[in-house]
Motif scaffolding. Structure first.
Motif, mmCIF file in Angstrom:
data_model
loop_
_atom_site.group_PDB
_atom_site.id
_atom_site.type_symbol
_atom_site.label_atom_id
_atom_site.label_comp_id
_atom_site.label_asym_id
_atom_site.label_seq_id
_atom_site.Cartn_x
_atom_site.Cartn_y
_atom_site.Cartn_z
ATOM 1 N N THR A 377 20.030 -2.424 25.386
ATOM 2 C CA THR A 377 18.596 -2.715 25.510
ATOM 3 C C THR A 377 18.339 -4.168 25.840
ATOM 4 N N CYS A 378 19.355 -5.036 25.706
ATOM 5 C CA CYS A 378 19.173 -6.470 25.923
ATOM 6 C C CYS A 378 18.832 -6.757 27.381
ATOM 7 N N GLY A 379 17.784 -7.587 27.589
ATOM 8 C CA GLY A 379 17.465 -8.029 28.934
ATOM 9 C C GLY A 379 18.564 -8.907 29.490
ATOM 10 N N ASN A 380 18.579 -9.111 30.813
ATOM 11 C CA ASN A 380 19.661 -9.864 31.453
ATOM 12 C C ASN A 380 19.633 -11.339 31.097
ATOM 13 N N ASN A 381 18.549 -11.834 30.506
ATOM 14 C CA ASN A 381 18.493 -13.220 30.059
ATOM 15 C C ASN A 381 18.707 -13.337 28.560
ATOM 16 N N VAL A 382 19.249 -12.285 27.959
ATOM 17 C CA VAL A 382 19.575 -12.295 26.535
ATOM 18 C C VAL A 382 21.076 -12.366 26.384
ATOM 19 N N SER A 383 21.514 -13.364 25.602
ATOM 20 C CA SER A 383 22.929 -13.489 25.281
ATOM 21 C C SER A 383 23.133 -13.007 23.852
ATOM 22 N N GLU A 384 24.014 -12.052 23.675
ATOM 23 C CA GLU A 384 24.249 -11.451 22.375
ATOM 24 C C GLU A 384 25.489 -12.056 21.734
ATOM 25 N N SER A 385 25.428 -12.348 20.423
ATOM 26 C CA SER A 385 26.575 -12.912 19.716
ATOM 27 C C SER A 385 27.662 -11.849 19.558
ATOM 28 N N TRP A 386 28.860 -12.309 19.199
ATOM 29 C CA TRP A 386 30.009 -11.403 19.094
ATOM 30 C C TRP A 386 29.806 -10.334 18.028
ATOM 31 N N ASP A 387 29.027 -10.688 16.941
ATOM 32 C CA ASP A 387 28.821 -9.711 15.872
ATOM 33 C C ASP A 387 27.579 -8.853 16.074
ATOM 34 N N GLY A 388 26.886 -9.065 17.203
ATOM 35 C CA GLY A 388 25.726 -8.249 17.515
ATOM 36 C C GLY A 388 24.503 -8.544 16.663
ATOM 37 N N LYS A 389 24.464 -9.705 15.997
ATOM 38 C CA LYS A 389 23.348 -10.016 15.117
ATOM 39 C C LYS A 389 22.410 -11.073 15.674
#
Length: 559
Positions: A377-389
């Motif tokens: 669901t993350c937009g292309n300008n969203v960076s997600e951390s390794w733990d997904g939090k």
């Protein structure tokens, strides 16, 4: 004995009704207390009182004697023969009071079941429910039975009113016809009122159920709060015992050390006392030779060497022993103090543990729900951390793989959703930039302005703007919060069945920010949005995440 005969025996000869509070006179006759009292009140001026039954006279007003047994018999008779209680309409033709079942307006008489069979059955003899007054059923002008209804004036009339009275020429109808027409109208009204009453009953039943649920919930919350404070008291008592035990142990250790030092100094004091006593004895001797010889033999070096010595103003701090060596003055050894720092640290750690435990147990009696972001669901300008939090805004396109659930804007949903129940989760936002937290339906749009969290009727959002102001949004409703949170940690509490989504600032104490109310129709996901600055981020947090400063704990920590 027949009921009529028994009634005669139980009837007052004054009022002719069943005895009420029966009393007896000296002559042996019985009357109702009220009846004989009223009769004698009228006789008071004659100077004598008499029995209404036998005319026995009394110069003074006799004392009345209660007849309890007779009263009980009268009450029991009325309970088994209610037709004799004097209420209702009696039959006009029966010798003893028998309840009537019908009345005839023409005859102005009432009939029991027996005498009604012999009554005329002609149409002019209109039968009605038993009544003692027939004036309302006859024309006040012609004194005839009301048989017709004037349609123009809406009034019941007699035959004379139709032919020669004030209603001549008016359209009339029989009372029975007019009654049926009115009944038909009432039936139509009843058809409308009946469903309304049923709906009202259902509404009242729902409210009753809601009240029951409220009482049950209040009882549960009361028990939960009681248990919570009971647990807090137990933990505080345990912490108090631990601290007092530590203080006591430190005191015992220091007291033991001080006791040993005191004993050493007492021994030294005794030695010095003996030396002082010996020197004082020498000073009191009269024989010079003895003094000189004693000093020389025992303490010559100590005293002779001490005479004339320049100690640089430090008199009494150094002196020579009897071996000629200098001996320093007595110094009290340094003794440690209570470790207040360790006590404070134990207190802080214990209080902090209690606070963390309370926070975990208070909201719905459970720990915060562990959530992670749904990468799809993350937009292309969203960076997600390794733990997904953690979701951070990225100036660089992340080129996530295509997914129909992916947002066009920099926002994301959690993997887990909540179709029912009560839950809460905690988040923390960046100090700079814009970010928002809340909840959304899975059917929320994924592109266009209608997909922005809080900008539609499928999501609810707490938004933090660049100028450090906060607002809550849902659809077209935007509410600016008057209070600027001092802590960027937010608790989001969901009660699905109650239809509430609440936001709390996790300061000390916890502060309520806003509550949305709605009838939820889909499962709810936790929602993030971050934007347009590289410093913007939001993350799910747990109890072990860094906490906001606690002024109360800072007080104990010191400067």
């Amino acid at each position: 004995m027949a009921a009529a005969d028994l009634r005669d025996e139980l009837s007052c000869s004054i009022c002719l009704s069943i005895y009420t509070d029966p009393v007896s006179l000296p002559c042996g006759h019985y009357f109702c207390r009220g009846c004989i009292g009223a009769a004698w009140d009228t006789q008071g001026g004659s100077g004598a009182y008499s029995c209404p039954e036998c005319r026995a006279t009394y110069r003074e007003r006799p004392a009345l004697q209660n007849i309890r047994k007779l009263s009980n018999i009268a009450e029991r008779f009325l309970s088994t023969h209610p037709e004799h209680d004097g209420s209702g309409v009696p039959c006009s033709y029966c010798d003893s009071p028998v309840p009537a079942i019908k009345s005839c307006a023409l005859c102005e008489a009432s009939f029991c079941n027996k005498h009604l069979r012999g009554h005329s059955q002609s149409a002019e003899h209109v039968l009605t429910e038993p009544t003692a007054s027939f004036m309302g059923r006859k024309c006040s002008v012609h004194h005839k039975v009301l048989e017709y209804h004037c349609c123009e004036d809406g009034a019941p009339i007699c035959v004379s009113c139709c032919l020669a009275g004030g209603h001549r020429g008016h359209r009339v109808e029989l009372l029975s016809e007019a009654s049926e027409k009115k009944k038909e109208k009432l039936r139509k009204v009843l058809e409308k009122l009946s469903p309304e009453r049923e709906e009202t009953e259902r509404g009242a039943q729902r409210l009753q159920e809601r009240r029951g649920e409220l009482e049950e919930k209040a009882a549960i919350e009361t028990e939960r709060v009681t248990a919570l404070f009971r647990g807090i008291r137990e933990e505080l008592e345990a912490l108090e015992k631990r601290l007092l035990s530590d203080i006591s142990r430190q005191k015992e250790e220091l007291s033991l050390t001080l006791t040993e030092l005191i004993q050493q100094l007492e021994i030294k004091k005794d030695e010095l006392s003996r030396e002082i006593w010996h020197i004082e004895e020498l000073c009191n001797m009269a024989d010079p030779l003895t003094v000189l010889q004693e000093q020389w033999e025992s303490h010559g070096a100590a005293f002779c060497g001490a005479e004339g010595v320049d100690n640089g103003g430090r008199e009494g701090t150094e002196w020579a022993d009897n071996g000629g060596r200098k001996r320093e003055g007595i110094k009290v050894p340094a003794v440690g103090d209570l470790d207040v720092g360790r006590i404070s640290e134990t207190l802080l750690t214990g209080l902090e543990g209690i606070v963390i435990g309370v926070k975990g147990r208070w909201i719905y009696g459970q720990e915060a729900t562990e959530l992670v972001l749904d990468i799809n669901t993350c937009g292309n300008n969203v960076s997600e951390s390794w733990d997904g939090k953690t979701a951070s805004y990225s100036m660089k396109n992340q080129h996530h793989h295509y997914a129909p659930t992916r947002f066009q804007y920099p926002q994301a949903l959690s993997t887990r959703n909540f179709p029912s129940g009560r839950h809460y989760w905690e988040v923390e936002g960046s100090k700079l930039g814009e970010w928002g937290v809340g909840a959304a339906y899975p059917s929320i749009e994924r592109g266009g302005d209608q997909s922005i969290i809080g900008n539609n009727n499928k999501s609810w959002c707490l938004l933090r703007q660049r100028n450090n102001t906060y607002s809550v949004t849902h659809g077209t409703n935007i509410t600016q919060l008057p209070h600027v949170p001092s802590c960027r940690r937010i608790r989001i509490s969901l009660d699905y069945e109650a239809g509430s989504l609440s936001f709390y600032e996790l300061s000390e104490p916890i502060r309520h920010l806003h509550t949305f109310t709605a009838s939820f129709t889909e499962p709810l996901h936790a929602a993030f949005c971050v934007g347009w600055e590289a410093q913007s981020w939001v993350r799910f947090i747990t109890n072990d995440t860094i906490k906001c400063e606690n002024p109360y704990l800072d007080f104990w920590k010191g400067d």
